[in-house]
Scaffold this motif. Structure first.
Motif, short mmCIF file in Angstrom:
data_model
loop_
_atom_site.label_atom_id
_atom_site.label_comp_id
_atom_site.label_asym_id
_atom_site.label_seq_id
_atom_site.Cartn_x
_atom_site.Cartn_y
_atom_site.Cartn_z
N MET A 75 36.50 48.34 40.65
CA MET A 75 37.08 48.34 39.29
C MET A 75 36.57 47.12 38.53
N PRO A 76 35.27 47.08 38.21
CA PRO A 76 34.71 45.88 37.58
C PRO A 76 35.27 45.59 36.19
N SER A 77 35.74 46.61 35.48
CA SER A 77 36.29 46.35 34.14
C SER A 77 37.57 45.51 34.21
N LEU A 78 38.31 45.59 35.32
CA LEU A 78 39.55 44.83 35.47
C LEU A 78 39.36 43.52 36.23
N PHE A 79 38.48 43.53 37.23
CA PHE A 79 38.43 42.40 38.17
C PHE A 79 37.11 41.65 38.21
N ALA A 80 36.17 41.94 37.34
CA ALA A 80 34.91 41.21 37.32
C ALA A 80 35.15 39.78 36.86
N GLY A 81 34.54 38.84 37.55
CA GLY A 81 34.66 37.43 37.19
C GLY A 81 35.97 36.79 37.61
N THR A 82 36.71 37.42 38.51
CA THR A 82 37.98 36.86 38.98
C THR A 82 37.83 36.37 40.42
N ILE A 83 38.90 35.88 40.97
CA ILE A 83 38.90 35.38 42.35
C ILE A 83 38.60 36.50 43.35
N PHE A 84 38.79 37.74 42.91
CA PHE A 84 38.57 38.87 43.82
C PHE A 84 37.10 39.15 44.09
N GLU A 85 36.20 38.53 43.35
CA GLU A 85 34.78 38.62 43.70
C GLU A 85 34.48 37.76 44.92
N ALA A 86 35.06 36.58 44.99
CA ALA A 86 34.85 35.70 46.12
C ALA A 86 35.65 36.14 47.35
N PHE A 87 36.82 36.72 47.12
CA PHE A 87 37.69 37.17 48.22
C PHE A 87 38.01 38.65 48.00
N PRO A 88 37.13 39.55 48.46
CA PRO A 88 37.29 40.97 48.15
C PRO A 88 38.49 41.65 48.80
N TYR A 89 39.12 41.02 49.79
CA TYR A 89 40.26 41.64 50.46
C TYR A 89 41.57 40.92 50.14
N LEU A 90 41.56 40.09 49.12
CA LEU A 90 42.76 39.36 48.74
C LEU A 90 43.79 40.25 48.05
N LEU A 91 43.35 41.20 47.22
CA LEU A 91 44.30 42.04 46.48
C LEU A 91 45.19 42.87 47.41
N PRO A 92 44.68 43.58 48.42
CA PRO A 92 45.61 44.30 49.30
C PRO A 92 46.56 43.36 50.04
N CYS A 93 46.09 42.18 50.38
CA CYS A 93 46.96 41.22 51.06
C CYS A 93 48.04 40.70 50.11
N LEU A 94 47.71 40.49 48.84
CA LEU A 94 48.71 40.06 47.87
C LEU A 94 49.75 41.14 47.61
N VAL A 95 49.31 42.39 47.57
CA VAL A 95 50.26 43.49 47.37
C VAL A 95 51.21 43.58 48.57
N SER A 96 50.68 43.43 49.77
CA SER A 96 51.51 43.45 50.97
C SER A 96 52.49 42.28 50.97
N ALA A 97 52.02 41.10 50.62
CA ALA A 97 52.89 39.92 50.59
C ALA A 97 53.95 40.06 49.50
#
Length: 143
Positions: A75-97
Motif C-alpha cells: 500500500m505505497p500510497s498510504l505507507f511510502a516514506g514511513t517507518i514501515f519501509e525500514a520495518f516491514p513487519y511492524l504494522l501487524p505487530c502494532l495491531v496485535s499489541a
C-alpha cells in the motif's frame, strides 16, 4: 510483539520470540478466570467458547498479519516514506499489541469475578427456585 516488528536480524527476531514465549502465560490465566466467572451449569459452554476463541485466533491471526505485512510495498500510497519501509513487519505487530492494550483497558472496567458468580448464581436460583449447585444426597455414596 513490537520489539519483534522492529528487529533487524534473524537473531534479534529469534530472541524477541523467545522472550515473548517466556512471558506468555495467558492460557492458564484465561482458563482460571473462565472457571471463576461461570456457574457450574454453564462452565462447559464457557470452556468451549474459550476453545473456539483460541481456534479463531489461530486461524485469523496469521491471515490478518499477512495482509498487514510489508505495508510500504503493498500500500505505497498510504505507507511510502514511513517507518514501515525500514520495518516491514511492524504494522501487524502494532495491531496485535493494540489488541492487547484494549484488553488491558477493559480489565479495569470489569467487575470482580466473585461478584459475577454470586450474581449469576442468585439469578439461577431465582429462575428455577432451587440452588444452582446440587447438594449431595446421603444415598449417593452407596450408589
Amino acid at each position: 510483539t513490537v520489539l519483534f516488528g522492529r528487529s533487524q536480524s534473524i537473531l534479534q527476531a529469534g530472541l524477541c520470540r523467545a522472550l515473548g514465549g517466556f512471558f506468555n502465560g495467558n492460557a492458564g490465566v484465561s482458563r482460571a478466570a473462565m472457571r471463576e466467572i461461570t456457574v457450574p451449569d454453564n462452565r462447559t459452554r464457557g470452556f468451549s467458547c474459550l476453545g473456539m476463541a483460541y481456534g479463531a485466533g489461530f486461524l485469523l491471526g496469521p491471515i490478518i498479519g499477512g495482509m498487514l505485512a510489508q505495508p510500504a510495498t503493498t500500500m505505497p500510497s498510504l505507507f511510502a516514506g514511513t517507518i514501515f519501509e525500514a520495518f516491514p513487519y511492524l504494522l501487524p505487530c502494532l495491531v496485535s499489541a493494540s489488541g492487547c492494550a484494549v484488553g488491558l483497558v477493559f480489565i479495569f472496567f470489569l467487575p470482580e469475578p466473585s461478584s459475577v458468580v454470586n450474581t449469576l448464581a442468585a439469578a439461577a436460583e431465582d429462575a428455577e427456585g432451587m440452588p444452582s449447585v446440587p447438594e449431595a444426597h446421603p444415598d449417593d455414596a452407596t450408589r
